[in-house]
Design an enzyme around this catalytic site. Structure first.
Site, PDB file in Angstrom:
ATOM      1  CD  GLU A  54      -5.005  11.286   1.739  1.00 24.90           C
ATOM      2  OE1 GLU A  54      -6.148  10.304   1.726  1.00 24.90           O
ATOM      3  OE2 GLU A  54      -5.148  12.273   2.404  1.00 24.90           O
ATOM      4  CG  ASP A  55      -4.045   6.492   4.203  1.00 26.96           C
ATOM      5  OD1 ASP A  55      -4.564   6.762   4.488  1.00 26.96           O
ATOM      6  OD2 ASP A  55      -3.862   5.433   3.436  1.00 26.96           O
TER       7      ASP A  55
ATOM      8  CG  ASP B 126      -2.101  -0.746   0.976  1.00 28.11           C
ATOM      9  OD1 ASP B 126      -2.921  -0.784   0.219  1.00 28.11           O
ATOM     10  OD2 ASP B 126      -1.791  -2.009   2.235  1.00 28.11           O
TER      11      ASP B 126
ATOM     12  CB  CYS C 217      -5.407   7.912  -1.393  1.00 28.83           C
ATOM     13  SG  CYS C 217      -6.641   7.456  -0.934  1.00 28.83           S
TER      14      CYS C 217
ATOM     15  NE  ARG D  54      -7.217   0.106   7.864  1.00 34.33           N
ATOM     16  CZ  ARG D  54      -6.775   0.933   6.542  1.00 34.33           C
ATOM     17  NH1 ARG D  54      -5.643   1.188   6.330  1.00 34.33           N
ATOM     18  NH2 ARG D  54      -7.022  -0.790   6.133  1.00 34.33           N
TER      19      ARG D  54
ATOM     20  NE  ARG E 173      -0.944   1.873   4.004  1.00 35.14           N
ATOM     21  CZ  ARG E 173      -1.915   2.867   3.702  1.00 35.14           C
ATOM     22  NH1 ARG E 173      -2.718   3.204   3.795  1.00 35.14           N
ATOM     23  NH2 ARG E 173      -0.848   4.082   3.118  1.00 35.14           N
TER      24      ARG E 173
ATOM     25  CG  HIS F  76      -9.470   6.665   5.127  1.00 30.18           C
ATOM     26  ND1 HIS F  76      -8.201   6.471   4.120  1.00 30.18           N
ATOM     27  CD2 HIS F  76      -8.441   6.014   6.328  1.00 30.18           C
ATOM     28  CE1 HIS F  76      -7.709   5.014   4.108  1.00 30.18           C
ATOM     29  NE2 HIS F  76      -7.481   5.395   6.288  1.00 30.18           N
TER      30      HIS F  76
END
Ligand code: CIR
Length: 258
Positions: free
Chosen positions: A69-70, A64, A251, A134, A89, A164
């Site tokens: 962005e995460d 991923d 993202c 998350r 992640r 999200h």
């Protein structure tokens, strides 16, 4: 000396993207070549808008990693390094943090907080954080403590039905939000002008806000037309292959403005 320019951080699509995390979608084959070509076109759209694209090298063992962005939330002079809710992640963090260090002072979400950047929406001096599968309340409280001294209010929003918060709502302007009303609490964004997505395009509420335009996925033409009718310039990119990994247009970049 910390450099203040318009930069978009991105990361190459991983060869292992087919093994990505999935929450609301069924697994279907992903063509890495097509995903990389679409991602390159997305980077060109950022460059065309005047952003210097800084691409972090691929991490082929981290499926991923393209969804940078995460990994961090950038606000004014600093970057909050997130602590992704999916443990798979967290190894994505070090090179993203290293890249951000050239531009911003780094602070970090600490355990037991978990936060995906996709759950953090900034509109003017308001920050909304989705509590999701998350992102937890401990992280919301940490973010509030970090951002309050800079004059930001931080409000919590419960996310249901999508991955999200920014799957359901993004900012087109400081006071204008693009929303999927099915996925956000009716009272969560009082005071904002809201442009609802076309109901046939449930994933269309995710747009990248740049200085003078929006980037939107070409799969959602009716919502793009609504935004254009509202006066926004909308650049369409084909993001269909990364959508199979449950990723949307925001993202794939971390935007740093002056
Ligand atoms: C994940 O589930 O973490 C990835 N497959 C997709 C992440 C998409 N990121 C985002 O919406 N900010």
């Amino acid at each position: 000396m910390i450099e203040r320019v318009q930069v978009a951080l991105t990361r190459e699509v991983s060869a292992s993207i087919a093994r990505c995390e999935l929450t609301h979608q069924a697994r279907v084959p992903i063509d890495v070549g097509i995903a990389r070509a679409q991602h390159a076109a997305y980077e060109r759209a950022l460059a065309d808008a005047g952003y210097r694209v800084e691409r972090i090298a691929a991490a082929d063992d981290l499926p991923d990693a393209v969804f940078v962005e995460d990994i961090a939330v950038v606000v004014d002079g600093f970057a909050v390094v997130a602590r992704p809710g999916a443990e798979s992640r967290r190894a994505e963090i070090p090179p993203v943090e290293a890249a951000l260090r050239a531009y911003r002072t780094i602070v970090a979400i600490e355990p037991p907080g978990t936060l995906d950047g996709g759950d953090v929406l900034r509109a003017g001096r308001r920050v909304f954080v989705g509590v999701s599968s998350r992102t937890n309340r401990d992280a919301v409280a940490q973010l509030r403590r970090l951002l309050a001294p800079c004059g930001y209010t931080v409000d919590e929003v419960t996310v249901a039905g999508c991955l999200h918060l920014k799957s359901a709502v993004t900012a087109a302007g400081d006071d204008v939000l693009v929303v999927n009303p099915e996925w956000i609490p009716a009272d969560a964004f009082a005071g904002f002008e809201r442009v609802p997505i076309d109901p046939r395009e449930p994933m269309a509420a995710n747009v990248v806000r740049l200085a003078d335009r929006l980037i939107a996925a070409s799969a959602f033409p009716r919502t793009a037309e609504r935004l254009e009718a509202r006066g926004f310039r909308v650049v369409r990119v084909d993001a269909s292959e990364l959508a199979k990994a449950e990723g949307a247009v925001t993202c794939c970049s971390i935007i740093l403005e002056d």
